[in-house]
Design a protein around this motif. Structure first.
Motif, PDB file in Angstrom:
ATOM      1  N   LYS A  66       0.837  -1.293   0.174  1.00  0.00           N
ATOM      2  CA  LYS A  66       0.147   0.071   0.074  1.00  0.00           C
ATOM      3  C   LYS A  66       0.806   1.308   0.124  1.00  0.00           C
ATOM      4  O   LYS A  66       0.409   2.130  -0.772  1.00  0.00           O
ATOM      5  CB  LYS A  66      -0.879   0.052   1.104  1.00  0.00           C
ATOM      6  N   MET A  67       2.068   1.328   0.725  1.00  0.00           N
ATOM      7  CA  MET A  67       2.960   2.473   0.924  1.00  0.00           C
ATOM      8  C   MET A  67       3.705   2.572  -0.316  1.00  0.00           C
ATOM      9  O   MET A  67       3.779   1.668  -1.285  1.00  0.00           O
ATOM     10  CB  MET A  67       3.724   2.325   2.008  1.00  0.00           C
ATOM     11  N   GLN A  68       4.069   3.877  -0.562  1.00  0.00           N
ATOM     12  CA  GLN A  68       5.055   3.894  -1.918  1.00  0.00           C
ATOM     13  C   GLN A  68       6.138   4.730  -1.546  1.00  0.00           C
ATOM     14  O   GLN A  68       6.241   5.653  -0.618  1.00  0.00           O
ATOM     15  CB  GLN A  68       4.077   5.038  -2.745  1.00  0.00           C
ATOM     16  N   SER A  69       7.342   4.150  -1.843  1.00  0.00           N
ATOM     17  CA  SER A  69       8.644   4.995  -1.676  1.00  0.00           C
ATOM     18  C   SER A  69       9.271   5.566  -2.616  1.00  0.00           C
ATOM     19  O   SER A  69       8.840   5.440  -3.649  1.00  0.00           O
ATOM     20  CB  SER A  69       9.743   3.425  -1.387  1.00  0.00           C
ATOM     21  N   ASP A  70       9.813   6.819  -1.802  1.00  0.00           N
ATOM     22  CA  ASP A  70      10.504   7.720  -2.852  1.00  0.00           C
ATOM     23  C   ASP A  70      11.542   7.030  -3.761  1.00  0.00           C
ATOM     24  O   ASP A  70      11.497   7.017  -5.029  1.00  0.00           O
ATOM     25  CB  ASP A  70      11.038   8.951  -2.028  1.00  0.00           C
ATOM     26  N   LEU A  71      12.429   6.180  -2.980  1.00  0.00           N
ATOM     27  CA  LEU A  71      13.271   5.295  -3.709  1.00  0.00           C
ATOM     28  C   LEU A  71      13.364   3.996  -2.898  1.00  0.00           C
ATOM     29  O   LEU A  71      14.172   3.927  -1.675  1.00  0.00           O
ATOM     30  CB  LEU A  71      14.715   6.085  -3.656  1.00  0.00           C
ATOM     31  N   GLY A  72      12.624   3.016  -3.047  1.00  0.00           N
ATOM     32  CA  GLY A  72      12.521   1.779  -2.443  1.00  0.00           C
ATOM     33  C   GLY A  72      13.777   0.896  -2.878  1.00  0.00           C
ATOM     34  O   GLY A  72      14.110   0.954  -4.227  1.00  0.00           O
ATOM     35  N   GLU A  73      14.404   0.304  -2.127  1.00  0.00           N
ATOM     36  CA  GLU A  73      16.031  -0.418  -2.538  1.00  0.00           C
ATOM     37  C   GLU A  73      15.959  -1.473  -1.185  1.00  0.00           C
ATOM     38  O   GLU A  73      15.298  -1.692  -0.222  1.00  0.00           O
ATOM     39  CB  GLU A  73      16.909   0.655  -2.504  1.00  0.00           C
ATOM     40  N   GLY A  74      17.082  -2.293  -1.471  1.00  0.00           N
ATOM     41  CA  GLY A  74      17.714  -3.305  -0.552  1.00  0.00           C
ATOM     42  C   GLY A  74      16.614  -4.263   0.039  1.00  0.00           C
ATOM     43  O   GLY A  74      16.770  -4.623   1.078  1.00  0.00           O
ATOM     44  N   PRO A  75      15.871  -4.869  -0.856  1.00  0.00           N
ATOM     45  CA  PRO A  75      15.019  -5.915  -0.258  1.00  0.00           C
ATOM     46  C   PRO A  75      15.608  -7.341   0.256  1.00  0.00           C
ATOM     47  O   PRO A  75      16.643  -7.793  -0.148  1.00  0.00           O
ATOM     48  CB  PRO A  75      14.153  -6.239  -1.608  1.00  0.00           C
ATOM     49  N   HIS A  76      15.098  -7.961   1.161  1.00  0.00           N
ATOM     50  CA  HIS A  76      15.459  -9.109   1.638  1.00  0.00           C
ATOM     51  C   HIS A  76      14.442  -9.737   2.068  1.00  0.00           C
ATOM     52  O   HIS A  76      13.541  -9.387   3.395  1.00  0.00           O
ATOM     53  CB  HIS A  76      16.421  -9.245   2.819  1.00  0.00           C
ATOM     54  N   TRP A  77      14.215 -11.254   1.434  1.00  0.00           N
ATOM     55  CA  TRP A  77      13.006 -11.868   1.867  1.00  0.00           C
ATOM     56  C   TRP A  77      13.388 -12.801   3.263  1.00  0.00           C
ATOM     57  O   TRP A  77      14.499 -13.409   3.323  1.00  0.00           O
ATOM     58  CB  TRP A  77      12.534 -12.863   1.032  1.00  0.00           C
ATOM     59  N   ASP A  78      12.458 -12.545   4.276  1.00  0.00           N
ATOM     60  CA  ASP A  78      12.801 -13.035   5.607  1.00  0.00           C
ATOM     61  C   ASP A  78      12.183 -14.446   5.575  1.00  0.00           C
ATOM     62  O   ASP A  78      10.796 -14.529   5.915  1.00  0.00           O
ATOM     63  CB  ASP A  78      12.377 -12.040   6.685  1.00  0.00           C
ATOM     64  N   GLU A  79      12.708 -15.510   5.393  1.00  0.00           N
ATOM     65  CA  GLU A  79      11.891 -16.822   5.430  1.00  0.00           C
ATOM     66  C   GLU A  79      11.596 -17.238   6.795  1.00  0.00           C
ATOM     67  O   GLU A  79      10.553 -18.276   6.837  1.00  0.00           O
ATOM     68  CB  GLU A  79      12.803 -17.893   4.732  1.00  0.00           C
ATOM     69  N   LYS A  80      12.016 -16.754   7.690  1.00  0.00           N
ATOM     70  CA  LYS A  80      11.402 -17.362   9.277  1.00  0.00           C
ATOM     71  C   LYS A  80      10.084 -16.328   9.622  1.00  0.00           C
ATOM     72  O   LYS A  80       9.323 -16.913  10.046  1.00  0.00           O
ATOM     73  CB  LYS A  80      12.654 -16.743  10.254  1.00  0.00           C
ATOM     74  N   GLN A  81      10.085 -15.190   9.131  1.00  0.00           N
ATOM     75  CA  GLN A  81       9.076 -14.264   9.588  1.00  0.00           C
ATOM     76  C   GLN A  81       7.951 -13.943   8.338  1.00  0.00           C
ATOM     77  O   GLN A  81       7.143 -13.630   8.724  1.00  0.00           O
ATOM     78  CB  GLN A  81       9.652 -12.775  10.278  1.00  0.00           C
ATOM     79  N   HIS A  82       8.451 -14.637   7.144  1.00  0.00           N
ATOM     80  CA  HIS A  82       7.632 -14.729   6.117  1.00  0.00           C
ATOM     81  C   HIS A  82       7.061 -12.830   5.659  1.00  0.00           C
ATOM     82  O   HIS A  82       6.145 -12.628   5.332  1.00  0.00           O
ATOM     83  CB  HIS A  82       6.309 -15.278   6.097  1.00  0.00           C
ATOM     84  N   VAL A  83       8.147 -12.096   5.770  1.00  0.00           N
ATOM     85  CA  VAL A  83       8.051 -10.813   5.619  1.00  0.00           C
ATOM     86  C   VAL A  83       9.232 -10.226   4.565  1.00  0.00           C
ATOM     87  O   VAL A  83       9.887 -11.085   4.499  1.00  0.00           O
ATOM     88  CB  VAL A  83       7.908  -9.896   6.767  1.00  0.00           C
ATOM     89  N   LEU A  84       9.118  -9.299   3.913  1.00  0.00           N
ATOM     90  CA  LEU A  84       9.955  -8.819   3.086  1.00  0.00           C
ATOM     91  C   LEU A  84      10.475  -7.488   3.898  1.00  0.00           C
ATOM     92  O   LEU A  84       9.811  -6.661   3.980  1.00  0.00           O
ATOM     93  CB  LEU A  84       9.390  -8.160   1.564  1.00  0.00           C
ATOM     94  N   TRP A  85      11.637  -7.288   4.143  1.00  0.00           N
ATOM     95  CA  TRP A  85      12.269  -5.874   4.668  1.00  0.00           C
ATOM     96  C   TRP A  85      12.950  -5.247   3.470  1.00  0.00           C
ATOM     97  O   TRP A  85      13.154  -5.771   2.069  1.00  0.00           O
ATOM     98  CB  TRP A  85      13.600  -6.489   5.387  1.00  0.00           C
ATOM     99  N   HIS A  86      12.717  -4.102   3.284  1.00  0.00           N
ATOM    100  CA  HIS A  86      13.328  -3.330   2.364  1.00  0.00           C
ATOM    101  C   HIS A  86      13.690  -1.745   3.002  1.00  0.00           C
ATOM    102  O   HIS A  86      13.197  -1.743   4.105  1.00  0.00           O
ATOM    103  CB  HIS A  86      12.602  -3.272   1.197  1.00  0.00           C
ATOM    104  N   THR A  87      14.288  -0.968   2.240  1.00  0.00           N
ATOM    105  CA  THR A  87      14.370   0.549   2.720  1.00  0.00           C
ATOM    106  C   THR A  87      13.753   1.482   1.670  1.00  0.00           C
ATOM    107  O   THR A  87      13.441   1.046   0.639  1.00  0.00           O
ATOM    108  CB  THR A  87      16.101   0.810   2.660  1.00  0.00           C
ATOM    109  N   ASP A  88      13.593   2.754   2.138  1.00  0.00           N
ATOM    110  CA  ASP A  88      13.514   3.939   1.439  1.00  0.00           C
ATOM    111  C   ASP A  88      14.446   4.564   1.486  1.00  0.00           C
ATOM    112  O   ASP A  88      14.557   5.515   2.669  1.00  0.00           O
ATOM    113  CB  ASP A  88      11.994   4.592   1.682  1.00  0.00           C
ATOM    114  N   ILE A  89      15.420   4.861   0.531  1.00  0.00           N
ATOM    115  CA  ILE A  89      16.646   5.431   0.911  1.00  0.00           C
ATOM    116  C   ILE A  89      16.365   7.031   1.151  1.00  0.00           C
ATOM    117  O   ILE A  89      16.993   7.348   2.184  1.00  0.00           O
ATOM    118  CB  ILE A  89      17.553   5.306  -0.416  1.00  0.00           C
ATOM    119  N   ASN A  90      15.697   7.743   0.193  1.00  0.00           N
ATOM    120  CA  ASN A  90      15.853   8.989   0.525  1.00  0.00           C
ATOM    121  C   ASN A  90      14.911   9.468   1.777  1.00  0.00           C
ATOM    122  O   ASN A  90      14.912  10.630   2.251  1.00  0.00           O
ATOM    123  CB  ASN A  90      15.047   9.907  -0.701  1.00  0.00           C
ATOM    124  N   GLU A  91      14.001   8.626   2.261  1.00  0.00           N
ATOM    125  CA  GLU A  91      13.200   8.960   3.542  1.00  0.00           C
ATOM    126  C   GLU A  91      13.940   8.360   4.868  1.00  0.00           C
ATOM    127  O   GLU A  91      13.355   8.386   5.829  1.00  0.00           O
ATOM    128  CB  GLU A  91      11.844   8.385   3.158  1.00  0.00           C
TER     129      GLU A  91
END
Length: 329
Positions: free
Chosen positions: A30-55
């Motif tokens: 739902k959220m929108q990132s100015d600059l979404g980056e750095g994703p990592h799938w967490d197979e233990k928590q079943h979530v996707l980590w990522h960053t918004d660099i500029n924010e």
């Protein structure tokens, strides 16, 4: 031509025909990132980590609910990796490696690269190898006010290990980006977005070294790359094919790792396509971070899902990856 020869030809034609692979792409955030980056799938928590660099944000995305929980740091964050304990995160904060406890939001600085440059040289990409050693790609920012570019030839590739600190492994990049390894751990691949090149090195996992820098792809000279294609993030599938996102052209391409040929492509409904990573319960989904602005015009009026994480699914049984490495800290 006799009957048996005709049957053999028909049989060979059927055996070696290749069915077209179908991809389905949808935004899953739902959220929108100015600059979404750095994703990592967490197979233990079943979530996707990522960053918004500029924010300056580190975000935890539940791809089922499409909700993101974010924590804002005090400086740019380009990548995030869960610790093996599942409680802490290794995050870049400009030229610092920090440990972020997601529950308490406590930030602990672990180390700082090139402190004499006071953050002008900063992290742009970071991936742990199979041993858990961190490989960190840096860029050097222009100091001209209002200039958001980076300096050519001033990007470096470092390793970092707890107790050993940073070691520079190679240099002379323009804008270092995605890092990944061949399955046999004999090759390291890395993108240079501004130079529009993908390099391959001989890799020694035990020593933590690279050698014999070779250009796998020079997009300036290849007919299967357009003038808008700049290789950004990079990952590898279970067959050993590379997948690179093409920022500026809104697509992810599948690359034969020896020839460098593009063998397939999947369009993303956002031109600012940053980094792909495999994930999901069976590791057969690809998640791609995107950007809606990044110091340029807002892409959302023409491309409403820009800035959201997108997901690709496919009917190809080989469209899958492996569980990502975690830093050994």
């Amino acid at each position: 031509m006799n009957f048996h020869t005709l049957c053999l030809i028909i049989s060979l034609s059927v055996t070696y025909s290749v069915a077209k692979v179908h991809y389905k792409v949808a935004a899953v955030e739902k959220m929108q990132s100015d600059l979404g980056e750095g994703p990592h799938w967490d197979e233990k928590q079943h979530v996707l980590w990522h960053t918004d660099i500029n924010e300056f944000k580190v975000c935890r995305l539940n791809v089922t609910s499409q909700d993101s929980e974010c924590h804002k740091l005090t400086d740019i964050a380009t990548f995030v990796h869960p610790y093996p304990n599942g409680e802490d995160l290794l995050v870049s904060q400009r030229n610092k490696l920090v440990k972020l406890n997601w529950k308490t939001k406590k930030v602990t600085v672990l180390d700082e690269v090139a402190p004499e440059l006071k953050g002008q040289e900063r992290f742009n990409e970071g991936q742990p190898d199979k041993s858990g050693r961190m490989w960190l790609a840096t860029v050097t920012d222009s100091l001209t006010p209002g200039d958001h570019s980076v300096l050519p030839g001033k990007g470096n590739l470092w390793t970092w290990e707890s107790g050993k600190g940073f070691t520079k492994r190679t240099d002379n990049f323009y804008l270092t980006n995605g890092i990944t390894w061949s399955h046999d751990q004999k090759k390291l691949f890395i993108n240079d977005s501004r130079a529009r090149k993908i390099y391959v090195f001989d890799f020694d996992l035990d020593k933590g070294t690279v050698a014999n820098k070779t250009i796998l792809i020079d997009a300036e000279t290849r007919t299967d790359w357009t003038v808008n294609d700049r290789p950004d993030g990079l990952t590898i599938d279970i067959t050993g094919h590379l997948w690179a996102s093409c920022i500026g052209n809104g697509r992810v391409v599948k690359i034969e790792p020896n020839s460098g040929d593009i063998v397939d492509t999947c369009a993303i409904p956002c031109p600012l396509t940053t980094t792909p990573v495999f994930g999901g319960p069976n590791m057969d989904q690809m998640f791609i971070t995107t950007a809606y602005k990044n110091f340029g015009p807002d892409q959302r009026p023409a491309h409403p899902t820009c800035g959201k994480v997108h997901r690709i699914t496919s009917d190809d049984k080989n469209f899958a990856g492996s569980v990502a490495n975690r830093p050994n800290l």
